[in-house]
Design an enzyme around this catalytic site. Structure first.
Site, short mmCIF file in Angstrom:
data_model
loop_
_atom_site.label_atom_id
_atom_site.label_comp_id
_atom_site.label_asym_id
_atom_site.label_seq_id
_atom_site.Cartn_x
_atom_site.Cartn_y
_atom_site.Cartn_z
CG ASP A 36 -4.66 2.06 -2.96
OD1 ASP A 36 -3.73 1.43 -2.42
OD2 ASP A 36 -5.14 3.11 -2.50
CD GLU A 64 -4.59 6.85 -0.76
OE1 GLU A 64 -5.65 6.22 -0.87
OE2 GLU A 64 -3.74 6.60 0.14
CG ASP A 75 -1.88 1.15 1.27
OD1 ASP A 75 -2.07 1.80 0.23
OD2 ASP A 75 -2.43 1.42 2.36
#
Length: 299
Positions: free
Chosen positions: A194, A165, A131
């Site tokens: 993602d 983000e 991530d």
């Protein structure tokens, strides 16, 4: 992923699978009708590089840190060498400055843009290799396939790596906010990726943007996976950077492989990524990009 509030939306599809590695690509073609195949050797070195960057910089690649700046520099160098037109778009958030990285492949109709992106930053607690190093590496591998093949697309291909983000979709929101109305209308679709390499993935979670009537990209992803007998699960727009585009009325799609066990933790390192899953994701992005690049919609 930007927050744990978005986790249930993705977690519905996370179980466990063993996938067959894609073959090493055959000879590249310049026409947008035959997509090359992405190999593990074409995507995993990017994740290893991001892990080394985190290791050198306090164990993370968060917004405003040298780890993030070095991550951007790594991706930019690869794209510059491949012949992309790259630019850094700086923004400031929470007292720290970071960059969005935008890369355009020469050619294609500028009134019909396919924009493909992923966030490059991690949280402060860990290196963020799944991530979202995994999404960033998969998008980079697909972009380099475009260059290696000398692709001459009908639509213009643009790629992006977003900052901040993890602090609330800040980088992508700033980018979209800086577009004029005409520039927004030129984007046919935004594709977001993602967490593309989660371990124990059974099905790929494909984004359906029902609100904006986007069907072309999501159908292309579902067809790509169906041809390989890989199950998919529908999810809506939200929880990552495609939300910034949806809020601006820009159709979006893309996919995730779901939430990993180590999300937002120090254990989200290279061992938290399954190479087979990551390779399949990069291969899927490349295959769908080739399909979207081949035609220009009428609107």
């Amino acid at each position: 992923m930007t927050s744990r509030r978005s986790l249930p939306r993705l977690a519905a599809g996370v179980l466990g699978i063993s996938l067959t590695l894609s073959a090493v690509p055959a000879a590249a073609e310049s026409r947008p009708t035959a997509a090359p195949t992405v190999s593990e050797q074409q995507v995993m070195p990017h994740l290893r590089a991001l892990q080394r960057i985190a290791d050198r910089n306090g164990g993370n690649r968060a917004h405003g840190t040298k780890g993030y700046a070095d991550s951007v520099a790594y991706v930019k160098r690869a794209l510059d060498r491949a012949g992309f037109r790259t630019r850094l778009v700086p923004f400031t958030h929470a007292g720290a400055t970071g960059d969005n990285l935008i890369a355009d492949w020469p050619g294609g109709d500028p009134d019909h843009v396919v924009l493909t992106g992923a966030h490059l930053d991690s949280v402060e607690e860990g290196p963020g290799i799944n991530d979202n190093g995994s999404g960033s590496a998969a998008v980079l591998a697909a972009a380099l396939q475009v260059a290696e093949s000398g692709l001459a697309p009908e639509r213009h291909l643009r790629f992006a790596w977003w900052g901040a983000e993890e602090q609330g979709l800040i980088g992508s929101e700033r980018y979209v906010g800086g577009l004029s109305g005409a520039e927004r209308r030129r984007i046919d679709v935004y594709l977001n990726f993602d967490q593309a390499g989660s371990r124990n993935t059974r099905q790929w979670l494909v984004v359906h943007d029902d609100e904006h009537g986007e069907t072309e990209a999501q159908q292309a992803f579902e067809a790509w996976f169906a041809e390989r007998s890989i199950p998919t699960f529908d999810i809506g727009v939200g929880g990552s950077d495609h939300e910034s585009f949806g809020n601006a009325g820009i159709p979006s799609s893309g996919f995730s492989t779901g939430i990993s066990d180590c999300i937002h933790e120090a254990c989200d390192d290279l061992a938290n990524v399954d190479p087979r899953t990551e390779t399949t994701s990069a291969d899927a992005i490349t295959g769908v990009l080739w399909k979207l690049a081949a035609t220009t919609p009428r609107h």
